[in-house]
Design an enzyme around this catalytic site. Structure first.
Site: not given
Length: 258
Positions: A148, A161
Site C-alpha cells: 500500500s 493498516y
C-alpha cells in the site's frame, strides 16, 4: 527477443493462482487479468456467493472457495481444497485479502489493531507457509503481496493498516532471501489510490481527503483496477524471471509526488 518469445514472456499458461479476497475489487481485477493470461485462478473469500459469482463470471478456468484466512490453522486445508477444485497445487499465491480500519491511533484499541494484523500479516504468513513446500519441491513459484501507499508514506487514521502493510515490505525481502535460489520469486505491489470498494470505504464523503490525494498525485487521477491486474501478471510471468524482492508502486507517481 523474437515475436513468439515476447508473447510467451507474459503468458501464465500452466499456472494456478490462488488469490485471497478474490471475489471483488483488486482481487477480482487480478483474477481477470490472470485468466486472460492463461492461468487457472482460485478465488478465496469469506462471502461464498460473492466468490462463486465472480468465478462464474470469469469462466471455466476460475474456481471459488469460501474460506476465512484469519483461521490460520486451516491454511493447509485451504491448499488441499485448492488442489481438489482445480486439479493443481497453487504455483502463484496472491496475498490480497484485508480489512480496513479508519481511526486515530489514540482511538484504536489493541483488539482492533490485532484484528488488522491477524488478517493481513499472520494469515498471509500462514498461507505462505502452507503453499511454499509444493513450490520449493517444483523449484517454481511466485508469491505476491498487496502492499500500500501506507507502506511508504504517513497517513492519518490508519495506524493498524499502515503497520500491516509496512510488514509486507519486510516479508517480501526476507522471503526472497530465503527462497529465490530455489526458483520461487516473491514480490509486492503497492497500489496507489485505485477506484474500488476499498477506496470508497476509505474516503467515504471526505472531500478534503479526496482532493488532497489527487493534488499530490502527479497524474492527477485515481487508477483503474486493471492497472493492478496487469502489473500482477507481469510480476508473476516469465517476463519478470529475474525480479524478486521488489515492491512495485502502481500509483500515478503519488509516492514521489509533491
Amino acid at each position: 527477443m523474437s515475436k513468439l518469445d515476447f508473447q510467451n514472456a507474459f503468458s501464465l499458461k500452466g499456472e494456478t493462482a490462488l488469490i485471497t479476497g478474490g471475489g471483488s475489487g483488486l482481487g477480482l481485477a487480478m483474477a481477470t487479468s490472470f485468466c486472460a493470461a492463461g492461468a487457472q485462478v482460485i478465488l478465496v473469500g469469506r462471502r461464498e456467493q460473492v466468490v462463486k459469482n465472480a468465478a462464474t463470471s470469469l469462466g471455466p478456468n476460475a474456481f471459488a472457495i469460501a474460506h476465512d484466512i484469519s483461521e490460520c490453522e486451516r491454511a493447509s486445508e485451504l491448499m488441499e481444497k485448492a488442489e481438489e477444485v482445480s486439479g493443481s497445487k497453487p504455483s502463484i499465491l496472491v496475498n490480497n485479502a484485508g480489512i480496513h480500519l479508519k481511526k486515530l491511533a489514540t482511538e484504536t484499541n489493541p483488539s482492533e489493531f490485532e484484528a488488522v494484523i491477524q488478517t493481513h500479516v499472520i494469515a498471509a504468513h500462514s498461507l505462505v507457509q502452507a503453499a511454499l513446500p509444493a513450490m520449493l519441491e517444483k523449484q517454481h513459484g511466485s508469491i505476491l503481496f498487496m502492499a500500500s501507499m501506507t507502506s511508504y508514506i504517513g497517513m492519518p487514521k490508519v495506524v493498524a493498516y499502515s503497520a500491516a502493510k509496512s510488514a509486507y515490505v519486510g516479508m517480501v525481502r526476507t522471503l526472497t532471501s530465503e527462497v529465490a535460489e530455489h526458483g520461487v520469486r516473491v514480490n509486492g505491489i503497492a497500489p496507489g489510490w485505485i477506484q474500488s470498494p476499498m477506496l470508497d470505504q476509505a474516503l467515504g464523503n471526505d472531500t478534503v481527503r479526496r482532493q488532497k490525494i489527487l493534488s499530490r498525485t502527479p497524474m492527477g487521477k485515481f487508477g483503474e483496477p486493471d492497472d493492478i491486474g496487469l502489473a500482477a501478471v507481469y510480476l508473476c510471468s516469465p517476463a519478470a524471471k529475474f525480479v524478486s524482492g521488489v515492491v512495485l508502486p502502481i500509483d500515478g507517481g503519488a509516492s514521489i509526488g509533491f
